[in-house]
Scaffold this motif. Structure first.
Motif, PDB file in Angstrom:
ATOM      1  N   PRO A 291       0.752  -1.293   0.014  1.00  0.00           N
ATOM      2  CA  PRO A 291      -0.014  -0.001   0.160  1.00  0.00           C
ATOM      3  C   PRO A 291       0.938   1.494  -0.075  1.00  0.00           C
ATOM      4  O   PRO A 291       1.966   1.198   0.497  1.00  0.00           O
ATOM      5  N   PRO A 292       0.526   2.382  -0.545  1.00  0.00           N
ATOM      6  CA  PRO A 292       1.226   3.551  -0.401  1.00  0.00           C
ATOM      7  C   PRO A 292       1.276   3.972   0.944  1.00  0.00           C
ATOM      8  O   PRO A 292       0.565   3.851   1.696  1.00  0.00           O
ATOM      9  N   THR A 293       2.594   4.744   1.165  1.00  0.00           N
ATOM     10  CA  THR A 293       2.703   5.193   2.305  1.00  0.00           C
ATOM     11  C   THR A 293       2.488   6.578   2.415  1.00  0.00           C
ATOM     12  O   THR A 293       2.370   7.275   3.590  1.00  0.00           O
ATOM     13  N   ASN A 294       2.560   7.556   1.413  1.00  0.00           N
ATOM     14  CA  ASN A 294       2.110   8.711   1.595  1.00  0.00           C
ATOM     15  C   ASN A 294       0.590   8.832   1.702  1.00  0.00           C
ATOM     16  O   ASN A 294      -0.078   8.010   1.216  1.00  0.00           O
ATOM     17  N   ARG A 295       0.156   9.730   2.664  1.00  0.00           N
ATOM     18  CA  ARG A 295      -1.180   9.937   3.050  1.00  0.00           C
ATOM     19  C   ARG A 295      -2.008  10.361   1.849  1.00  0.00           C
ATOM     20  O   ARG A 295      -3.415   9.704   1.831  1.00  0.00           O
TER      21      ARG A 295
ATOM     22  N   ARG B  93      -2.504   7.397  -0.648  1.00  0.00           N
ATOM     23  CA  ARG B  93      -3.260   6.304   0.138  1.00  0.00           C
ATOM     24  C   ARG B  93      -4.853   6.818   0.143  1.00  0.00           C
ATOM     25  O   ARG B  93      -5.885   5.914  -0.325  1.00  0.00           O
TER      26      ARG B  93
ATOM     27  N   LYS C 132      -5.975   6.147  -3.500  1.00  0.00           N
ATOM     28  CA  LYS C 132      -6.110   5.110  -3.852  1.00  0.00           C
ATOM     29  C   LYS C 132      -7.531   4.382  -3.101  1.00  0.00           C
ATOM     30  O   LYS C 132      -8.242   3.716  -3.917  1.00  0.00           O
ATOM     31  N   ASP C 133      -7.690   4.717  -1.926  1.00  0.00           N
ATOM     32  CA  ASP C 133      -8.700   4.292  -1.145  1.00  0.00           C
ATOM     33  C   ASP C 133     -10.413   4.784  -1.648  1.00  0.00           C
ATOM     34  O   ASP C 133     -11.418   4.272  -1.473  1.00  0.00           O
TER      35      ASP C 133
END
Length: 110
Positions: free
Chosen positions: A3-7, A10, A13-14
């Protein structure tokens, strides 16, 4: 896939579906506003009145009526499609329940 670490990534994507449809909504309402203002101002010029600015058009009854009429027709079409696909059957259609299945049945049973 990790999963992407950048808020922000993320969140994107969500919530990608909501973000894309929200952006499409804003673009279409903006396009309707631009086209509506141009048409409104052309009509006002033909009547000898002064054209109005974009902000004033957004606050006008003409814009509100245009958006409401557009939404009304779109929601009616969407409701009819949903009603049709839930309660009506069409043999061979991927959107339809099987013809012999009960109203409570879902999936491919029946």
């Amino acid at each position: 896939m990790t999963p992407p670490t950048n808020r922000f990534l993320r969140f994107a994507k969500d919530n990608g579906l909501s973000l894309v449809f929200g952006a499409m909504f804003l673009v279409t309402v903006f396009g309707q506003a631009v086209a509506g203002q141009a048409e409104y101002n052309d009509e006002m010029r033909s009547l000898g009145a002064d054209p109005i600015g974009f902000g004033r058009y957004l606050a006008s009854a003409d814009f509100a009526v245009a958006v409401t009429e557009n939404w009304q027709s779109e929601y009616l079409q969407f409701f009819l499609y949903l009603f049709g696909t839930v309660y009506l059957r069409q043999r061979g259609s991927p959107e339809s329940k099987p013809v012999g299945a009960s109203h409570d049945a879902t999936g491919v049973e029946g």
